[in-house]
Design a protein around this motif. Structure first.
Motif, mmCIF file in Angstrom:
data_model
loop_
_atom_site.group_PDB
_atom_site.id
_atom_site.type_symbol
_atom_site.label_atom_id
_atom_site.label_comp_id
_atom_site.label_asym_id
_atom_site.label_seq_id
_atom_site.Cartn_x
_atom_site.Cartn_y
_atom_site.Cartn_z
ATOM 1 N N GLU A 23 -36.561 -44.973 22.125
ATOM 2 C CA GLU A 23 -35.328 -44.389 22.147
ATOM 3 C C GLU A 23 -35.015 -43.069 22.923
ATOM 4 O O GLU A 23 -34.133 -43.060 23.921
ATOM 5 N N TRP A 24 -35.790 -42.099 22.437
ATOM 6 C CA TRP A 24 -35.671 -40.937 22.937
ATOM 7 C C TRP A 24 -36.118 -40.876 24.433
ATOM 8 O O TRP A 24 -35.407 -40.299 25.305
ATOM 9 N N HIS A 25 -37.268 -41.594 24.627
ATOM 10 C CA HIS A 25 -37.900 -41.640 25.996
ATOM 11 C C HIS A 25 -36.532 -42.412 27.086
ATOM 12 O O HIS A 25 -36.410 -41.967 28.449
ATOM 13 N N ARG A 26 -35.847 -43.394 26.511
ATOM 14 C CA ARG A 26 -35.004 -44.076 27.309
ATOM 15 C C ARG A 26 -33.740 -42.875 27.496
ATOM 16 O O ARG A 26 -33.428 -43.050 28.793
ATOM 17 N N LEU A 27 -33.283 -42.241 26.615
ATOM 18 C CA LEU A 27 -32.493 -41.264 26.594
ATOM 19 C C LEU A 27 -32.825 -40.105 27.836
ATOM 20 O O LEU A 27 -31.974 -39.812 28.577
ATOM 21 N N ALA A 28 -33.864 -39.674 27.595
ATOM 22 C CA ALA A 28 -34.519 -38.531 28.686
ATOM 23 C C ALA A 28 -34.580 -39.300 30.074
ATOM 24 O O ALA A 28 -34.186 -38.464 30.873
ATOM 25 N N SER A 29 -34.841 -40.490 30.106
ATOM 26 C CA SER A 29 -34.672 -41.055 31.484
ATOM 27 C C SER A 29 -33.492 -41.385 32.078
ATOM 28 O O SER A 29 -33.106 -40.895 33.129
ATOM 29 N N ALA A 30 -32.395 -41.587 31.281
ATOM 30 C CA ALA A 30 -31.108 -41.565 31.541
ATOM 31 C C ALA A 30 -30.434 -40.190 31.843
ATOM 32 O O ALA A 30 -29.726 -40.003 32.766
ATOM 33 N N GLY A 31 -30.909 -39.363 31.195
ATOM 34 C CA GLY A 31 -30.420 -37.953 31.330
ATOM 35 C C GLY A 31 -31.210 -37.407 32.679
ATOM 36 O O GLY A 31 -30.472 -36.695 33.388
ATOM 37 N N SER A 32 -32.174 -37.571 32.974
ATOM 38 C CA SER A 32 -33.077 -37.404 34.285
ATOM 39 C C SER A 32 -31.961 -37.796 35.402
ATOM 40 O O SER A 32 -31.935 -37.161 36.419
#
Length: 196
Positions: free
Chosen positions: A166-175
């Protein structure tokens, strides 16, 4: 030696007791301010794709991160594993290991050392770790995680896989949001609310 004179060296036991006293003093670090105060620090907006974004001053973010990390943070282990930070805490130039971790250590990839770690799972999931152990590059799986794995984004046990995903998904969305630009605006206070 005078009764109140400081000893030039402290034993490992004294150092651990000192670290525990530093840890005990960080309980106030878990305080989260009331919504009105926190909202006054937050700027809300949207990115180019219309996704909501939030920004806040770096010092406020550090305090919020400190509050989130405090309950499970292992001050003694952090200071034991990071002699440079322990020296700063001992000299008074760094208030505590938790403060350092929230402001810098977290972003430097220093492991907080308080997670549920499964050596067998870690080695089975990351075969390169077993090779590193056999070649003598690291002592064991936990050592690998502490020195390299945490900063590399490796998962310490199967119980963290969904959360890390979930953190990796959020990080991708944030990028994507950062790449697309943003239109952040200061959030207005709801009518009828006053500051005290």
């Amino acid at each position: 030696m005078k009764p109140n004179a400081e000893k030039p060296f402290e034993t490992k036991t004294e150092a651990m007791q000192k670290a525990k006293s530093h840890a005990a003093g960080t309980d106030a670090g878990s305080y989260v301010p009331p919504p009105q105060l926190l909202q006054s620090l937050i700027t809300r907006g949207t990115d180019a794709q219309g996704n909501p974004i939030v920004s806040m001053p770096a010092d406020a973010f550090t305090k919020l991160l400190e509050a989130a990390l405090n309950p499970g943070f292992d001050e003694v282990s952090y200071l034991t594993s990071n002699s440079d930070i322990r020296a700063g805490v001992d000299s008074g130039s760094i208030p505590s290991g938790l403060r350092h971790f929230a402001a810098y250590g977290f972003f430097e990839g220093r492991a907080p050392l308080n997670c549920d770690f499964d050596s067998d799972w870690y080695i089975a999931t990351y075969p390169d770790v077993e090779r590193a152990i056999k070649s003598g590059q690291v002592r064991d799986a936990a050592h690998h995680f502490e020195v390299f794995g945490y900063a590399e984004g490796r998962v310490p046990s199967s119980s963290f896989q969904a959360t890390v995903g979930e953190w990796h998904r959020l990080a991708s969305a944030g990028s994507a949001a950062i790449d697309g630009g943003s239109t952040a605006t200061k959030e207005k206070k709801p009518p009828g609310k006053s500051r005290s």
